[in-house]
Scaffold this active site. Structure first.
Site, PDB file in Angstrom:
ATOM      1  N   ARG A 146     -25.544  11.228 -38.360  1.00  0.00           N
ATOM      2  CA  ARG A 146     -25.010  12.431 -37.717  1.00  0.00           C
ATOM      3  C   ARG A 146     -26.045  13.552 -37.736  1.00  0.00           C
ATOM      4  NH1 ARG A 146     -19.316  14.373 -39.912  1.00  0.00           N
ATOM      5  NH2 ARG A 146     -20.621  15.182 -41.602  1.00  0.00           N
ATOM      6  N   GLU A 177      -9.772  21.211 -34.118  1.00  0.00           N
ATOM      7  CA  GLU A 177      -9.938  21.013 -35.564  1.00  0.00           C
ATOM      8  C   GLU A 177      -9.869  22.360 -36.259  1.00  0.00           C
ATOM      9  OE1 GLU A 177     -13.775  19.566 -36.834  1.00  0.00           O
ATOM     10  OE2 GLU A 177     -14.772  20.376 -35.083  1.00  0.00           O
ATOM     11  N   LYS A 219     -23.393  19.336 -36.374  1.00  0.00           N
ATOM     12  CA  LYS A 219     -23.217  20.190 -37.550  1.00  0.00           C
ATOM     13  C   LYS A 219     -24.303  21.274 -37.574  1.00  0.00           C
ATOM     14  CE  LYS A 219     -21.275  19.244 -42.086  1.00  0.00           C
ATOM     15  NZ  LYS A 219     -20.122  20.120 -41.959  1.00  0.00           N
TER      16      LYS A 219
HETATM   17  N1  PLP Z   1     -15.082  19.303 -39.004  1.00  0.00           N
HETATM   18  C1  PLP Z   1     -15.926  20.252 -39.394  1.00  0.00           C
HETATM   19  C2  PLP Z   1     -16.079  21.448 -38.528  1.00  0.00           C
HETATM   20  C3  PLP Z   1     -16.627  20.128 -40.598  1.00  0.00           C
HETATM   21  O1  PLP Z   1     -17.462  21.074 -41.006  1.00  0.00           O
HETATM   22  C4  PLP Z   1     -16.438  18.973 -41.385  1.00  0.00           C
HETATM   23  C5  PLP Z   1     -17.193  18.779 -42.616  1.00  0.00           C
HETATM   24  O2  PLP Z   1     -18.191  18.151 -42.664  1.00  0.00           O
HETATM   25  C6  PLP Z   1     -15.544  18.004 -40.929  1.00  0.00           C
HETATM   26  C7  PLP Z   1     -14.881  18.196 -39.742  1.00  0.00           C
HETATM   27  C8  PLP Z   1     -15.312  16.764 -41.729  1.00  0.00           C
HETATM   28  O3  PLP Z   1     -16.376  15.861 -41.600  1.00  0.00           O
HETATM   29  P1  PLP Z   1     -16.697  14.828 -42.745  1.00  0.00           P
HETATM   30  O4  PLP Z   1     -15.469  14.041 -42.959  1.00  0.00           O
HETATM   31  O5  PLP Z   1     -17.810  14.016 -42.182  1.00  0.00           O
HETATM   32  O6  PLP Z   1     -17.090  15.618 -43.924  1.00  0.00           O
HETATM   33  C1  COI Z   2     -17.945  19.318 -45.608  1.00  0.00           C
HETATM   34  O1  COI Z   2     -16.789  18.946 -45.728  1.00  0.00           O
HETATM   35  O2  COI Z   2     -18.905  18.706 -46.109  1.00  0.00           O
HETATM   36  C2  COI Z   2     -18.280  20.523 -44.863  1.00  0.00           C
HETATM   37  O3  COI Z   2     -19.413  20.690 -44.518  1.00  0.00           O
HETATM   38  C3  COI Z   2     -17.234  21.503 -44.562  1.00  0.00           C
HETATM   39  C4  COI Z   2     -17.528  22.852 -45.086  1.00  0.00           C
HETATM   40  C5  COI Z   2     -16.366  23.713 -44.706  1.00  0.00           C
HETATM   41  C6  COI Z   2     -17.743  22.902 -46.558  1.00  0.00           C
END
Ligand code: PLP
Ligand code: COI
Length: 344
Positions: free
Chosen positions: A82, A220, A184
């Site tokens: 990612r 989200e 991200k």
């Molecule tokens: N959506 C956003 C905007 C996020 O910052 C995160 C965190 O990483 C997620 C979703 C969840 O992603 P993940 O499950 O890969 O941590």
């Molecule tokens: C994560 O879950 O790793 C994120 O980057 C989300 C953030 C709001 C801490």
């Protein structure tokens, strides 16, 4: 290895500097070999691309102590991939996947004393990030970059831990169609700060963002994807080109189907349908699965049947199975768990 003297069970989601972090510089079109350093500070040009035009991105993953005392990470290959997608979209150099994984291993091993013990309720959060370090004044990509990765022990993202939270439907948009919502980028989080401060002032834990084009579909929150359970026990999660492809959500889709035998639907979710769901949760690395008890839509409340005291029954099963896989009490699908070798 002796663990640090930290009150693990009372940790919040904050930053505690640990012993070592990884740094690699991109100069002259290539990455240097990278080092672990004790220096937690960064010195860059006043005109660095990250400071002027927000050319910066990050990732988030966790290290866990399993029941039998191993230290593991959860699907770090997907974070590496990612970040590569993010870097391409932001005109940043790609940090190779194998090097990303090696950096994760080294930082976790070098800070093993800070990885919270099994059963403490805390985990080690890992923050890989990259930023433009060289000067740019015309709007263009910088020439030089730094990749860094630090570790910090954390507790639950939301104060009450597994207690349901309340969120509001947000009038600000998070991401435009064809914009940067699916990567991200630091800028996605900068623009969410006003909205989250406002939400907190109004007594809500988070914002539910709707799609910017029609404001009819669930996207989200600022830091997690949504999952819903229907009254007939289907797992439903929004599909959109402008949300982050959460690794937790993608994993839960497998857990729901393969471990719990639920039907899984990844599709557009209309906000109008939300009142008919039985359970709602936020999923992400930091959020794990945080149950949502209540959604406030401009004064009109949607209250889920599970209430404000505990998770709904299906959410609880998903939570237990996912964390069981991460902590080594439930067998993981092939390739999901990467063990870190720690040499004293
Ligand atoms: N959506 C956003 C905007 C996020 O910052 C995160 C965190 O990483 C997620 C979703 C969840 O992603 P993940 O499950 O890969 O941590
Ligand atoms: C994560 O879950 O790793 C994120 O980057 C989300 C953030 C709001 C801490």
């Amino acid at each position: 290895m002796e663990k640090k003297n930290i009150d693990w069970s009372n940790l919040g989601f904050g930053y505690i500097p640990t012993d070592v972090r990884y740094v690699s510089d991109f100069k002259g079109g290539k990455w240097d070999e990278g080092v672990l350093t004790a220096d937690s500070t960064v010195t860059i040009s006043e005109c660095a691309g990250t400071l002027q035009y927000a050319q910066t991105c990050f990732e988030g993953l966790k290290a866990y102590t399993t029941k039998d005392g191993k230290i593991v990470t959860f699907r770090p290959d997907l974070n590496a991939e990612r970040m590569i997608d993010t870097c391409k979209r932001l005109e940043m150099p790609v940090f190779p996947k194998e090097r990303f994984l090696d950096a994760v291993d080294k930082v976790v091993a070098g800070n093993a004393a800070y990885v919270p013990p099994y059963g403490s309720g805390a985990t080690m959060y890992l923050r890989p990030y990259m930023f433009a370090s060289s000067p740019v004044i015309g709007v263009k990509p910088a020439e030089e970059y730094q990749f860094r990765l630090f570790a910090t022990p954390v507790g639950p993202y939301f104060k009450g831990g597994a207690k349901p939270i309340s969120i509001r439907v947000c009038d600000y948009d998070r991401a435009a169609p064809h914009g940067t919502g699916h990567i991200k980028a630091g800028l996605n989080y900068a623009m969410s700060l006003h909205a989250i401060v406002e939400a907190h002032e109004q007594g809500f834990d988070e914002n539910m963002y709707l799609d910017a084009a029609t404001r009819t579909k669930v996207e989200e929150t600022g830091g997690a994807n949504f999952m819903f359970i229907t009254k007939d026990n289907k797992f439903v999660t929004p599909k959109s080109g402008s949300i982050l492809p959460s690794i937790t959500r993608r994993s839960l889709m497998v857990v729901a189907k393969e471990y719990l035998g639920l039907e899984v639907e990844e599709r557009e979710v209309l906000f109008d349908e939300v009142k008919d769901f039985a359970e709602c949760g936020l999923c992400g690395t930091a959020a794990v699965i945080s149950p949502v008890g209540k959604i406030n839509d401009h004064g009109k409340e949607i209250c889920f049947p599970s209430g404000m005291n505990e998770m709904g029954p299906v959410t609880k099963k998903l939570y237990d199975t996912l964390t069981g896989i991460q902590m080594g009490t439930i067998e993981a699908p092939q390739g999901w768990i990467r063990e870190i070798k720690v040499t004293e």
